[in-house]
Design a protein around this motif. Structure first.
Motif, mmCIF file in Angstrom:
data_model
loop_
_atom_site.group_PDB
_atom_site.id
_atom_site.type_symbol
_atom_site.label_atom_id
_atom_site.label_comp_id
_atom_site.label_asym_id
_atom_site.label_seq_id
_atom_site.Cartn_x
_atom_site.Cartn_y
_atom_site.Cartn_z
ATOM 1 N N UNK A 166 8.453 6.816 5.202
ATOM 2 C CA UNK A 166 9.635 6.191 5.805
ATOM 3 C C UNK A 166 9.262 5.356 7.024
ATOM 4 N N UNK A 167 8.396 5.891 7.880
ATOM 5 C CA UNK A 167 7.962 5.128 9.054
ATOM 6 C C UNK A 167 7.200 3.877 8.607
ATOM 7 N N UNK A 190 0.828 -1.215 0.000
ATOM 8 C CA UNK A 190 0.000 0.000 0.000
ATOM 9 C C UNK A 190 0.858 1.258 0.000
ATOM 10 N N UNK A 191 2.023 1.195 0.624
ATOM 11 C CA UNK A 191 2.956 2.319 0.540
ATOM 12 C C UNK A 191 3.344 2.535 -0.921
ATOM 13 N N UNK A 192 3.667 1.430 -1.595
ATOM 14 C CA UNK A 192 4.027 1.519 -3.002
ATOM 15 C C UNK A 192 2.882 2.019 -3.857
ATOM 16 N N UNK A 209 12.698 6.779 -9.883
ATOM 17 C CA UNK A 209 13.305 5.673 -9.131
ATOM 18 C C UNK A 209 12.376 5.211 -8.016
ATOM 19 N N UNK A 210 11.735 6.148 -7.353
ATOM 20 C CA UNK A 210 10.808 5.791 -6.281
ATOM 21 C C UNK A 210 9.622 5.002 -6.824
ATOM 22 N N UNK A 251 15.576 5.961 -0.614
ATOM 23 C CA UNK A 251 15.219 6.811 -1.757
ATOM 24 C C UNK A 251 14.408 8.020 -1.302
ATOM 25 N N UNK A 252 13.478 7.777 -0.387
ATOM 26 C CA UNK A 252 12.650 8.871 0.129
ATOM 27 C C UNK A 252 13.492 9.812 0.980
#
Length: 272
Positions: A40-41, A23-25, A107-108, A98-99
């Motif tokens: 990041x967290x 889900x982050x992706x 890239x992200x 990356x973040x």
């Protein structure tokens, strides 16, 4: 058949981590997540859940010699599962970096696509390793599909709570609500498919199936998602409720797999 709790916790916890990262992706790819600290967290939480699940899996092997044997023989399902956990955890670390370093969006998004793919690949793989002709309740493609579906709600709910903590916009909360609603629907359909295919929906496991897997693990997260999609201010309470429900459903589904198992030899009066 005796419940293997190490394996139950392994696939439930690490599955939530894999779907949290998925889900982050997804939100990175869609451009919905605006707070980099939240991303990041979220990556850290996903990696921790994957690691905790991996540790639970290792406890099932009970001895270091068994662990070494598995690492030296790539055929067993547990080796593949360990490999996929490692890949997903590495991707989470890469995306975190990356973040943090504000690398290009291209890239992200490339890593985000891999994160999205790893959610279903890992959770389905966990279930497919159990498929065998000698176990009547396991010899069905609906088993790994149920593993996939029931792992989604907990991951979606944790992502919603991360967004709440880092004060994402109401629009982002609404999107997270829609994602959670879809997660609940996927869990319902895929979990129910196994319940009907294995017969667990109508035998001694009826209560566990209909109450824990269907109602608590699927319907509750789905309803929570709908509520947040309509009213973002409910993100925290609905997120906590959905997370608890998602874990209850995920664990219950995996317990159901063991309790519904009927070995082929049992048809001939043999105790397995």
């Amino acid at each position: 058949m005796e419940i293997q709790w190490s394996l139950v916790l392994f696939t439930a916890i690490s599955g939530a981590g894999a779907w949290l990262f998925a889900f982050i992706g997804l939100n990175e790819f869609l451009g919905r997540a605006r707070n980099d600290k939240g991303l990041m967290v979220g990556c850290v939480l996903a990696a921790v859940l994957l690691a905790v699940g991996g540790v639970a899996s290792v406890t099932h092997l009970s001895h270091v010699d068994h662990v070494l044997w598995v690492l030296q023989h790539p055929a067993p399902g547990i080796f593949v599962e360990a490999l996929l956990i490692g890949i997903d955890a590495v991707l989470a670390v890469v995306f975190f970096l990356l973040v943090k370093r504000e690398v290009s969006a291209g890239a992200r998004k490339a890593v985000a696509v891999l994160a999205i793919a790893m959610g279903p690949i890992f959770t389905c793989s966990c279930g497919s390793s159990y498929m065998m002709a000698s176990q009547l309740a396991w010899n069905t493609i609906t088993l790994p599909l149920g593993y996939l579906g029931t792992a989604i709600p907990a991951g979606a709910a944790i992502w919603m709570l991360v967004g709440y903590y880092f004060k994402e916009s109401d629009e982002a909360h609404k999107v997270a609500g829609v994602e959670l609603a879809v997660a609940g629907a996927a869990s319902l359909v895929l979990g129910a498919a196994y319940g009907f295919a294995s017969g667990a929906a109508f035998n001694d496991q009826t209560v566990l199936f209909w109450i824990a897997v269907v109602a608590v693990g699927s319907v509750v997260p789905g309803v929570c998602g709908i509520l947040v999609a309509r009213s973002p201010k409910l993100a925290f309470s609905a997120g906590v409720t959905a997370m608890i429900g998602g874990f209850v459903g995920s664990v219950s589904y995996r317990v159901l797999m063991w309790t519904a198992s009927v070995a082929l030899m049992a048809l001939f009066g043999e105790a397995i």
